[in-house]
Design an enzyme around this catalytic site. Structure first.
Site, mmCIF file in Angstrom:
data_model
loop_
_atom_site.group_PDB
_atom_site.id
_atom_site.type_symbol
_atom_site.label_atom_id
_atom_site.label_comp_id
_atom_site.label_asym_id
_atom_site.label_seq_id
_atom_site.Cartn_x
_atom_site.Cartn_y
_atom_site.Cartn_z
ATOM 1 N N CYS A 145 58.590 126.160 86.351
ATOM 2 C CA CYS A 145 58.245 125.508 85.243
ATOM 3 C C CYS A 145 58.351 124.106 85.229
ATOM 4 O O CYS A 145 60.153 123.449 84.618
ATOM 5 C CB CYS A 145 57.530 125.625 83.803
ATOM 6 S SG CYS A 145 56.950 124.639 82.598
ATOM 7 N N CYS B 33 58.979 122.138 82.030
ATOM 8 C CA CYS B 33 59.606 122.604 81.046
ATOM 9 C C CYS B 33 61.050 122.733 80.681
ATOM 10 O O CYS B 33 61.852 121.706 81.040
ATOM 11 C CB CYS B 33 59.276 124.473 80.715
ATOM 12 S SG CYS B 33 57.788 124.425 80.982
ATOM 13 N N ASP B 34 61.648 122.186 82.500
ATOM 14 C CA ASP B 34 63.021 121.955 82.536
ATOM 15 C C ASP B 34 63.393 120.510 83.643
ATOM 16 O O ASP B 34 64.809 121.077 83.733
ATOM 17 C CB ASP B 34 63.663 123.407 84.045
ATOM 18 C CG ASP B 34 63.192 124.879 82.717
ATOM 19 O OD1 ASP B 34 63.139 124.934 81.722
ATOM 20 O OD2 ASP B 34 62.704 126.092 83.839
#
Ligand code: NAP
Length: 321
Positions: free
Chosen positions: A136, A139-140
């Site tokens: 992701c 997200c990261d």
């Protein structure tokens, strides 16, 4: 003792298909509940930007999911945050068992459980998840500011997320196993024009290498020459497709070999009253607009099914009097 409620429909999954179904079943005045084990939104939540949902030119996956959720909630759709552990089809009513112990009975079910990120299945992948391996970018990506990362895959997700990471990381290697991308032409044009993205074709990762501080390199193999080498990276983003969440699909529901549910044009499965919509279904393409459309079809078909079933029940009761 309070009488247990029987629902007209239980929707399993709170992604675009499930939430669209929720909107339509409530508008059809059905007694409905949606069960989702995580946060509403499904896979879309981890999508960086959505540019192809008609009427909305650019929105984050999280914000679009939230709009779907708020829309469904505006019709007072009941939601339960719990994990479905089993679906038991019945002649009269279907049952849905939850991890919390509750059993929901309903005349119909809409399966909208979607899919999850597929794994590469190479050494070092699972061990280093959260230590440089990610599925992701939204997200990261933040953790890789001014670092060197690789993106593995050649579909829309890999291209979109490589473009996203190119704005954050110092350098992005885009590693694909063939010599042409599967992703859409417009994304390919943007990738070719992005100076921070370096494309490596005909190449597969054979392992992810790490030290005590996390990922340090990927081991690569050229599929044409067989040449092997190590590519130093700080992070590896893996986007090699997804698998349908078909573990819960009850026996008797027809699926194809890959685990996608087969339906008729009303999106009804091989078990009457059980419908399927979105990424879990065998369909031509996986798109948010397709998932929401299928949620709508499944909801309208479930409403028709429940009305017909109840009308038959009333008729049978009259005849037996
Ligand atoms: P996908 O289209 O299935 O692409 C997966 C990619 O990973 C392919 O390029 C595939 O290579 C590669 N791959 C698969 N297994 C591999 C392995 N073991 N090793 C190396 N490479 C491997 O998956 P996706 O990109 O996640 O997209 C899924 C669906 O969602 C698609 O229908 C896509 O159009 C849709 N989507 C839409 C949007 C959007 O509209 N905004 C955004 C994201 C995704 P090959 O090409 O050689 O098979």
């Amino acid at each position: 003792m309070a009488q247990k409620k029987t629902y007209d429909v239980v929707i399993i999954g709170g992604g675009p298909a499930g939430l669209a179904a929720g909107i339509y079943v409530k508008r059809a005045a059905l007694e409905a509940v949606l069960v989702e084990k995580g946060v509403p939104g499904g896979q879309v939540c981890i999508t960086k930007g959505v540019e192809n949902y008609p009427g909305i030119m650019d929105i984050s996956g999280f914000d679009l999911s939230d709009k779907f959720f708020q829309h469904a909630k505006s019709y007072e759709l009941e939601t339960i945050q719990d994990e479905v552990t089993a679906i038991e089809p019945g002649a009269e009513l279907h049952s849905v068992r939850l991890a919390g112990g509750e059993v929901i009975e309903a005349h119909s079910i809409i399966l909208a459980a979607g899919g999850t990120a597929r794994k590469l299945n190479v050494p070092g992948e699972i061990e280093n998840f959260g230590r440089g391996v990610s599925y992701c970018a939204t997200c990261d990506g933040f953790f890789f500011r001014q670092k060197v990362v690789c993106v593995i895959g050649g579909g829309d997700t890999a291209l979109e997320d490589a473009l996203y990471l190119a704005k954050i990381a110092k350098h992005v290697y885009l590693i694909h196993r063939r010599d042409e991308f599967r992703g859409s032409k417009i994304l390919q044009q943007r990738i070719f024009a992005e100076p921070a993205v370096e494309i490596i074709l005909n190449t597969v990762p054979t392992s992810i290498l790490a030290d005590e501080s996390g990922v340090r390199a990927v081991a690569l193999k050229n599929t044409r020459t067989g040449d092997q080498r190590e590519l130093p990276v700080d992070g590896a983003f893996i986007f090699v497709g997804f698998s349908p969440n078909s573990g819960l699909v009850p026996a008797g529901v027809a699926m194809n070999d890959a685990g996608y549910v087969l339906t008729d044009d009303k999106l009804e499965t091989s078990i009457p009253g059980i419908f399927c919509a979105g990424d879990l279904r065998q369909n031509f393409a996986k798109q948010i607009v397709i998932a929401t459309s299928e949620g709508c079809i499944a909801a309208l078909a479930a409403a028709r099914y429940v009305e017909t079933k109840k009308a038959h029940g009333k008729l049978a009761a009259l005849v037996s009097k």
